[in-house]
Design a protein around this motif. Structure first.
Motif, PDB file in Angstrom:
ATOM      1  N   GLU A  67      12.246  11.358   3.010  1.00 23.99           N
ATOM      2  CA  GLU A  67      12.691  10.774   4.274  1.00 23.99           C
ATOM      3  C   GLU A  67      12.233  11.577   5.488  1.00 23.99           C
ATOM      4  OE1 GLU A  67      16.835   9.587   6.458  1.00 23.99           O
ATOM      5  OE2 GLU A  67      16.706   9.336   4.290  1.00 23.99           O
ATOM      6  N   GLU A  70       8.474  11.138   5.910  1.00 25.06           N
ATOM      7  CA  GLU A  70       8.114   9.825   6.447  1.00 25.06           C
ATOM      8  C   GLU A  70       8.399   9.752   7.942  1.00 25.06           C
ATOM      9  OE1 GLU A  70      10.357   7.208   3.950  1.00 25.06           O
ATOM     10  OE2 GLU A  70       8.853   7.220   2.365  1.00 25.06           O
ATOM     11  N   GLN A  71       9.499  10.363   8.374  1.00 27.63           N
ATOM     12  CA  GLN A  71       9.820  10.379   9.800  1.00 27.63           C
ATOM     13  C   GLN A  71       8.770  11.168  10.575  1.00 27.63           C
ATOM     14  OE1 GLN A  71      13.805  11.946   9.888  1.00 27.63           O
ATOM     15  NE2 GLN A  71      14.745   9.945   9.564  1.00 27.63           N
TER      16      GLN A  71
END
Length: 163
Positions: A67, A70-71
């Protein structure tokens, strides 16, 4: 033994990783951090065995790491998009030629156009696109072709000894 506790399947009969499974894996990771064994986690959360409990914890760890990565990719892609728009703006502008602080004009008094800034903007656009492709992993890996000859030499044995 596969973990089959009412997991939904797709059209190819493969398990779907739905929100309930994500939540269960996250809970498994929390229980592991509380010191429970994989067997205890399997019993508490309905995994079919301790191996599936371990796999659930591993999936949760990968999701936690994925996560933020991906950010970061999204933030970097947005920055590249902003640079790309700015370079396009420069490319679309008309630039006049300047020498010694004065605009250079032709015989008719019309300012001469300078293509230098447009060419620089084109180079920048190309570099931004290359950066974007690398960020998204779209470039195929480079292949290295090595040709040559490999020669082995056995030390201490003469060719006559081999005959």
């Amino acid at each position: 033994m596969a973990d089959t506790t009412e997991q939904p399947r797709d059209g190819n009969n493969k398990f779907l990783y739905d929100n309930a499974a994500v939540q269960r894996d996250a809970e498994a990771a929390r229980l592991k951090s509380d010191g429970l064994t994989y067997q205890e986690i399997a019993e508490a959360l309905g995994y079919s065995d301790r191996g599936n409990a371990w796999r659930g914890v591993q999936r949760a760890k990968r999701a936690i790491l994925r996560e933020p990565a991906e950010q970061l990719v999204e933030v970097e892609a947005a920055r590249l998009d902003e640079l790309y728009v700015e370079a396009l703006t420069i490319l679309e502008r008309d630039h006049v030629m300047v020498a010694n602080g004065k605009i250079v004009c032709d015989e008719d008094g019309s300012p001469l156009r300078d293509d230098g800034p447009k060419l620089a903007a084109l180079r920048e656009l190309r570099q931004i696109r290359e950066s974007y492709r690398k960020l998204q992993g779209l470039d195929s890996p480079a292949k290295v072709n090595m040709e040559g000859e490999l020669k082995y030499e056995v030390v201490g044995i003469t060719p006559e000894d081999l005959a």
